[in-house]
Enzyme design. Structure first.
Site, short mmCIF file in Angstrom:
data_model
loop_
_atom_site.label_atom_id
_atom_site.label_comp_id
_atom_site.label_asym_id
_atom_site.label_seq_id
_atom_site.Cartn_x
_atom_site.Cartn_y
_atom_site.Cartn_z
N ASN A 42 0.84 -1.18 0.00
CA ASN A 42 0.00 0.00 0.00
C ASN A 42 0.88 1.25 0.00
O ASN A 42 1.95 1.28 0.61
CB ASN A 42 -1.01 0.01 1.15
CG ASN A 42 -0.40 -0.07 2.54
OD1 ASN A 42 0.61 -0.74 2.76
ND2 ASN A 42 -1.02 0.60 3.49
N GLU A 44 0.17 5.20 0.62
CA GLU A 44 -0.83 6.19 1.01
C GLU A 44 -0.49 7.58 0.48
O GLU A 44 0.67 7.89 0.18
CB GLU A 44 -0.92 6.27 2.54
CG GLU A 44 -1.61 5.10 3.15
CD GLU A 44 -1.79 5.22 4.65
OE1 GLU A 44 -1.26 6.16 5.27
OE2 GLU A 44 -2.46 4.34 5.22
N GLU A 55 -2.96 -5.00 -3.22
CA GLU A 55 -3.46 -5.95 -4.20
C GLU A 55 -3.55 -5.32 -5.59
O GLU A 55 -3.22 -5.95 -6.59
CB GLU A 55 -4.85 -6.47 -3.79
CG GLU A 55 -4.90 -7.10 -2.43
CD GLU A 55 -5.21 -6.12 -1.30
OE1 GLU A 55 -5.79 -6.57 -0.30
OE2 GLU A 55 -4.88 -4.92 -1.40
N CYS A 86 -10.13 -5.30 0.07
CA CYS A 86 -11.33 -4.47 0.19
C CYS A 86 -12.22 -4.68 -1.03
O CYS A 86 -11.84 -5.35 -1.99
CB CYS A 86 -10.93 -2.99 0.32
SG CYS A 86 -10.33 -2.26 -1.23
N CYS A 89 -10.63 -3.69 -4.38
CA CYS A 89 -9.62 -4.64 -4.83
C CYS A 89 -10.27 -5.94 -5.30
O CYS A 89 -9.83 -6.54 -6.28
CB CYS A 89 -8.61 -4.92 -3.73
SG CYS A 89 -7.55 -3.51 -3.38
#
Length: 130
Positions: A42, A44, A55, A86, A89
C-alpha cells in the site's frame, strides 16, 4: 506455490509499504497462471483517495508485464490480522479472475483461504456493460 510460501512473499512486501497516516502496512503477492509472482504494497497519500492498495499494485504490475491469468493472491499486514482485500480490490481482481480464484490471508492463528466468489458474490462483469 504453497500458501505459506506466497504469504512469505506478501509479508516481505509489507516492509516496503508507505503508510504514514494510517500506520497500517499491507503487502500482497499475486501468482500468475505460469507461476510468476508479483508483489505490491500500500502507498498512502495525504488525501487518502489517491492511495494505492497492495493488491491493486501487484495486479497492475502483473498486467503491465503481460499477464492476464492468475492462480491466487496472498495478503498480509504488519498486524497479521487476517486482512482481506477491500471491495475495490475484489472488483479489480474479478476483472481477470473467476469465482474460484484463491485469496490467502494471514492471521496470527495461521492462513485463511477464501475464494473470490465467497468474498464478492454477484460481481459486476463486462457482460453487465453490454
Amino acid at each position: 506455490m504453497e500458501d505459506t510460501a506466497l504469504l512469505a512473499v506478501a509479508r516481505q512486501a509489507v516492509e516496503t509499504s508507505y503508510a504514514p497516516y494510517s500506520e497500517y502496512y499491507v503487502g500482497a503477492a499475486i501468482e500468475t497462471g505460469d507461476g510468476t509472482v508479483f508483489t505490491g504494497c500500500n502507498v498512502e497519500n495525504a488525501n487518502y483517495s489517491n492511495s494505492v492498495h497492495a493488491e491493486e499494485l501487484a495486479l497492475s504490475k502483473a498486467v503491465e508485464a503481460g499477464h492476464h491469468e492468475f492462480e491466487q493472491v496472498a495478503v498480509s499486514s504488519d498486524r497479521r490480522d487476517g486482512v482481506t482485500p477491500c471491495g475495490m480490490c475484489r472488483q479489480s481482481l474479478s476483472e481477470f479472475c473467476d469465482d474460484d480464484f484463491r485469496i490467502v490471508c494471514e492471521a496470527d492463528a495461521g492462513p485463511t483461504t477464501y475464494t473470490l466468489g465467497e468474498l464478492l458474490p454477484n460481481t459486476i462483469t463486462g457482460e453487465h456493460l453490454e
